[in-house]
Design a protein around this motif. Sequence first.
Motif, PDB file in Angstrom:
ATOM      1  N   PRO A  17      -7.290  -0.792 -10.586  1.00 42.99           N
ATOM      2  CA  PRO A  17      -6.124  -0.620  -9.729  1.00 42.99           C
ATOM      3  C   PRO A  17      -5.219   0.485 -10.268  1.00 42.99           C
ATOM      4  CG  PRO A  17      -5.945  -2.657 -10.982  1.00 42.99           C
ATOM      5  CD  PRO A  17      -7.304  -2.092 -11.251  1.00 42.99           C
ATOM      6  N   SER A  18      -4.553   1.176  -9.349  1.00 42.97           N
ATOM      7  CA  SER A  18      -3.707   2.300  -9.761  1.00 42.97           C
ATOM      8  C   SER A  18      -2.516   2.445  -8.821  1.00 42.97           C
ATOM      9  CB  SER A  18      -4.522   3.590  -9.754  1.00 42.97           C
ATOM     10  OG  SER A  18      -4.849   3.952  -8.423  1.00 42.97           O
ATOM     11  N   GLY A  19      -1.739   3.455  -9.084  1.00 44.18           N
ATOM     12  CA  GLY A  19      -0.615   3.771  -8.230  1.00 44.18           C
ATOM     13  C   GLY A  19      -1.047   4.059  -6.801  1.00 44.18           C
ATOM     14  N   ALA A  20      -2.264   4.543  -6.617  1.00 42.24           N
ATOM     15  CA  ALA A  20      -2.767   4.796  -5.260  1.00 42.24           C
ATOM     16  C   ALA A  20      -2.842   3.486  -4.475  1.00 42.24           C
ATOM     17  CB  ALA A  20      -4.132   5.465  -5.323  1.00 42.24           C
ATOM     18  N   ASP A  21      -3.234   2.413  -5.131  1.00 43.21           N
ATOM     19  CA  ASP A  21      -3.267   1.111  -4.465  1.00 43.21           C
ATOM     20  C   ASP A  21      -1.859   0.670  -4.086  1.00 43.21           C
ATOM     21  OD1 ASP A  21      -6.180   0.076  -4.626  1.00 43.21           O
ATOM     22  OD2 ASP A  21      -5.768   0.834  -6.637  1.00 43.21           O
ATOM     23  N   LEU A  22      -0.901   0.904  -4.976  1.00 43.24           N
ATOM     24  CA  LEU A  22       0.486   0.541  -4.686  1.00 43.24           C
ATOM     25  C   LEU A  22       1.016   1.339  -3.504  1.00 43.24           C
ATOM     26  CD1 LEU A  22       2.004   0.306  -8.271  1.00 43.24           C
ATOM     27  CD2 LEU A  22       1.354  -1.561  -6.746  1.00 43.24           C
ATOM     28  N   SER A  23       0.647   2.596  -3.443  1.00 44.02           N
ATOM     29  CA  SER A  23       1.099   3.454  -2.362  1.00 44.02           C
ATOM     30  C   SER A  23       0.580   2.949  -1.018  1.00 44.02           C
ATOM     31  CB  SER A  23       0.628   4.880  -2.617  1.00 44.02           C
ATOM     32  OG  SER A  23       1.074   5.727  -1.608  1.00 44.02           O
ATOM     33  N   VAL A  24      -0.695   2.632  -0.964  1.00 47.19           N
ATOM     34  CA  VAL A  24      -1.281   2.121   0.275  1.00 47.19           C
ATOM     35  C   VAL A  24      -0.706   0.744   0.596  1.00 47.19           C
ATOM     36  CG1 VAL A  24      -3.419   1.421   1.426  1.00 47.19           C
ATOM     37  CG2 VAL A  24      -3.362   3.506   0.053  1.00 47.19           C
TER      38      VAL A  24
END
Length: 80
Positions: A17-24
Amino acid sequence: ELNDYVATRSYIDGYTPSGADLSVLSGAPAVIDASKFPHANRWLNHINSFTPSVRSFWTGAAEQKTAAPAAAAASPAKKP
């Protein structure tokens, strides 16, 4: 579409998991109809299973909170 994108992935970018998941996640609805979008529903439930304190450590969390990365991740460009 998010459902198609996460059909073969656990995370938006890479194998953790990463910031990209948080963004989406920030642009995703709170509930996704599992009968219509089973992969997106699975992804949403999985990402929501992490506590906010755990999510705060995901790489890139601060930089990824814009709408543009969420849109790009939800609708990745098709390869020729």
